[in-house]
Design a protein around this motif. Structure first.
Motif, PDB file in Angstrom:
ATOM      1  N   GLY A  33       0.817  -1.207   0.000  1.00 11.78           N
ATOM      2  CA  GLY A  33       0.000   0.000   0.000  1.00 11.78           C
ATOM      3  C   GLY A  33       0.854   1.262   0.000  1.00 11.78           C
ATOM      4  N   PHE A  34       0.380   2.301  -0.687  1.00 14.07           N
ATOM      5  CA  PHE A  34       1.091   3.582  -0.771  1.00 14.07           C
ATOM      6  C   PHE A  34       0.170   4.699  -0.305  1.00 14.07           C
ATOM      7  N   GLY A  35      -0.396   4.519   0.885  1.00 15.76           N
ATOM      8  CA  GLY A  35      -1.337   5.503   1.411  1.00 15.76           C
ATOM      9  C   GLY A  35      -0.717   6.861   1.677  1.00 15.76           C
ATOM     10  N   LYS A  36       0.605   6.915   1.938  1.00 18.19           N
ATOM     11  CA  LYS A  36       1.243   8.201   2.235  1.00 18.19           C
ATOM     12  C   LYS A  36       1.320   9.112   1.016  1.00 18.19           C
ATOM     13  N   TYR A  37       1.098   8.557  -0.163  1.00 22.68           N
ATOM     14  CA  TYR A  37       1.109   9.369  -1.378  1.00 22.68           C
ATOM     15  C   TYR A  37      -0.280   9.835  -1.771  1.00 22.68           C
ATOM     16  N   TRP A  38      -1.271   9.563  -0.928  1.00 23.56           N
ATOM     17  CA  TRP A  38      -2.643   9.972  -1.198  1.00 23.56           C
ATOM     18  C   TRP A  38      -3.023  11.115  -0.260  1.00 23.56           C
ATOM     19  N   GLU A  39      -3.915  11.981  -0.730  1.00 20.69           N
ATOM     20  CA  GLU A  39      -4.393  13.112   0.063  1.00 20.69           C
ATOM     21  C   GLU A  39      -5.851  12.887   0.449  1.00 20.69           C
ATOM     22  N   GLU A  40      -6.217  13.365   1.623  1.00 27.36           N
ATOM     23  CA  GLU A  40      -7.567  13.178   2.157  1.00 27.36           C
ATOM     24  C   GLU A  40      -8.293  14.507   2.200  1.00 27.36           C
ATOM     25  N   TYR A  41      -9.579  14.497   1.843  1.00 28.35           N
ATOM     26  CA  TYR A  41     -10.388  15.701   1.898  1.00 28.35           C
ATOM     27  C   TYR A  41     -11.837  15.308   2.146  1.00 28.35           C
ATOM     28  N   THR A  42     -12.660  16.292   2.476  1.00 31.92           N
ATOM     29  CA  THR A  42     -14.082  16.079   2.768  1.00 31.92           C
ATOM     30  C   THR A  42     -14.918  16.741   1.687  1.00 31.92           C
ATOM     31  N   ARG A  64      -3.757   2.730  -2.843  1.00 28.64           N
ATOM     32  CA  ARG A  64      -3.730   3.378  -1.521  1.00 28.64           C
ATOM     33  C   ARG A  64      -3.621   2.350  -0.408  1.00 28.64           C
ATOM     34  N   GLU A  65      -4.294   1.234  -0.537  1.00 27.89           N
ATOM     35  CA  GLU A  65      -4.274   0.196   0.479  1.00 27.89           C
ATOM     36  C   GLU A  65      -3.608  -1.058  -0.072  1.00 27.89           C
ATOM     37  N   GLY A  66      -2.862  -1.735   0.786  1.00 30.63           N
ATOM     38  CA  GLY A  66      -2.234  -2.978   0.394  1.00 30.63           C
ATOM     39  C   GLY A  66      -3.253  -4.093   0.254  1.00 30.63           C
ATOM     40  N   SER A  67      -2.880  -5.138  -0.429  1.00 28.50           N
ATOM     41  CA  SER A  67      -3.790  -6.263  -0.647  1.00 28.50           C
ATOM     42  C   SER A  67      -3.034  -7.577  -0.567  1.00 28.50           C
ATOM     43  N   GLY A  68      -3.709  -8.573  -0.046  1.00 23.03           N
ATOM     44  CA  GLY A  68      -3.214  -9.943  -0.043  1.00 23.03           C
ATOM     45  C   GLY A  68      -4.409 -10.825  -0.329  1.00 23.03           C
ATOM     46  N   THR A  69      -4.658 -11.103  -1.585  1.00 20.96           N
ATOM     47  CA  THR A  69      -5.907 -11.701  -2.031  1.00 20.96           C
ATOM     48  C   THR A  69      -5.743 -13.182  -2.327  1.00 20.96           C
ATOM     49  N   VAL A  70      -6.685 -13.955  -1.803  1.00 17.76           N
ATOM     50  CA  VAL A  70      -6.784 -15.369  -2.127  1.00 17.76           C
ATOM     51  C   VAL A  70      -8.036 -15.547  -2.982  1.00 17.76           C
ATOM     52  N   SER A  71      -7.866 -16.045  -4.190  1.00 23.00           N
ATOM     53  CA  SER A  71      -8.974 -16.201  -5.127  1.00 23.00           C
ATOM     54  C   SER A  71      -9.346 -17.678  -5.247  1.00 23.00           C
ATOM     55  N   PHE A  72     -10.652 -17.935  -5.244  1.00 26.72           N
ATOM     56  CA  PHE A  72     -11.165 -19.291  -5.372  1.00 26.72           C
ATOM     57  C   PHE A  72     -12.070 -19.347  -6.609  1.00 26.72           C
ATOM     58  N   SER A  73     -11.931 -20.398  -7.376  1.00 28.35           N
ATOM     59  CA  SER A  73     -12.790 -20.590  -8.547  1.00 28.35           C
ATOM     60  C   SER A  73     -12.972 -22.080  -8.811  1.00 28.35           C
ATOM     61  N   ILE A  74     -14.135 -22.412  -9.343  1.00 28.49           N
ATOM     62  CA  ILE A  74     -14.430 -23.786  -9.733  1.00 28.49           C
ATOM     63  C   ILE A  74     -15.032 -23.762 -11.133  1.00 28.49           C
TER      64      ILE A  74
END
Length: 338
Positions: A33-42, A64-74
């Motif tokens: 994730g690279f949240g420190k390179y994102w800006e927040e506003y309302t 912005r957010e890191g991911s660790g995804t496990v994908s399932f398919s049949i």
């Protein structure tokens, strides 16, 4: 995983075999994730939004957010093989070309780690025609926030004893007509094998009409074939053409309308379109094509174009005309070939 179900009778020619292939798959993927390179506003509604200064850059925007995804398919495939007495051969039929499902789980997500459930179905109705359909079920429902806006719920629909919210599905039907369509239909109705015989006769005539010569070193020269002629001795006139029709039908949530506060469901929107395209080659140098369709929701003809091209050997000439649709235009182009 494969399973074979065979129903055997006294006569081996009446044997019927059914094969079921079940294919499960699990995959793992991750990204920092690279949240420190994102800006927040309302925004104006008081909701928190995020913006990246790299938006629009040629190398994309970092997540912005890191991911660790496990994908399932049949995936499931069901086929049948039986004896065809008319043709005296074994015939294989695809009962279900594919019936599958897929879902994923994000281990790095703080809330709503599950993705939506996707289902897909594909049926091979004939050798040249396949029906496909895909649908989606929303894992997390809807709720109202403190400002009265509809947002995604943090609880899954499974926790309420429900399967999920039907998001809609899409399907399409298409068929192509060409020079051989009527011939194939006629052969199926009459049960003849004229096409096979004709191919054999054409192959034999090509071998007889071909004249192969060699140079002084014994190397074969370029093969010269005689032009095909009809029964009256005239050169066979061929004008290849094709015409394709495609019909699509879709159901989706209509979020432009208010949500049902009792069921917490959006109404559904139904859309279907008919499109057509075709081309015809008048000669080796001339070709004509078109694209058109009809939007049943808007009740009007979609953008329609007609094109005609001419090969001028070192140059190419083309003309386009669009008489229907949102934009009406015409153009004429001559350009040098590479």
């Amino acid at each position: 995983w494969k399973r074979d179900f065979s129903g055997c009778l006294d006569d081996k020619k009446k044997e019927i075999q059914i094969r079921h292939v079940f294919t499960p798959q699990v995959s793992l993927s991750g990204a920092p994730g690279f949240g420190k390179y994102w800006e927040e506003y309302t925004d104006y509604n008081g909701n928190t939004q995020y913006y990246s200064p790299f938006t629009g850059q040629p190398y994309g925007v970092p997540s912005r957010e890191g991911s660790g995804t496990v994908s399932f398919s049949i995936s499931n495939n069901l086929e049948m093989k039986y004896y065809d007495a008319k043709k005296d051969t074994l015939k294989k039929v695809s009962l279900i070309d594919e019936l599958g499902a897929n879902i994923s789980y994000n281990m790095a997500a703080a809330t709503r780690p599950w993705s939506d459930l996707g289902l897909n179905l594909r049926l091979k109705l004939s050798k040249n025609y396949t029906f496909s359909m895909s649908s989606s079920f929303k894992t997390y429902g809807y709720k109202f926030d403190e400002n009265g806006n509809v947002v995604d719920n943090d609880r899954t629909e499974w926790s309420y004893g429900r399967f999920g919210i039907f998001q809609g599905y899409g399907s399409s039907f298409s068929y192509t007509f060409n020079n051989d369509t009527w011939k194939k239909w006629k052969e199926k109705l009459s049960g003849t094998r004229d096409s096979d015989k004709k191919k054999e006769e054409e192959a034999a005539s090509d071998e007889e009409g071909a004249e192969t010569d060699t140079d002084g070193n014994g190397i074969p020269k370029k093969k010269v074939e005689k032009a095909a002629v009809d029964a009256d001795g005239y050169q066979v006139f061929k004008m290849p053409w094709s015409l394709n029709f495609n019909y699509s039908f879709n159901i989706s949530e209509d979020r432009s309308k208010p949500i049902n506060r009792k069921k917490m469901r959006y109404p559904y929107r139904y859309t279907h379109n008919l499109s057509a395209s075709g081309n015809i080659k008048l000669s080796n140098k001339w070709a004509v094509s078109f694209n058109s369709g009809y939007d049943f929701e808007a009740k009007k003809i979609v953008q329609t174009t007609f094109n005609i091209t001419r090969d001028l050997h070192c140059f190419s000439m083309s003309a386009s005309l669009s008489p229907f649709g949102q934009w009406k235009y015409y153009n004429f182009t001559i350009r040098a070939n590479a």
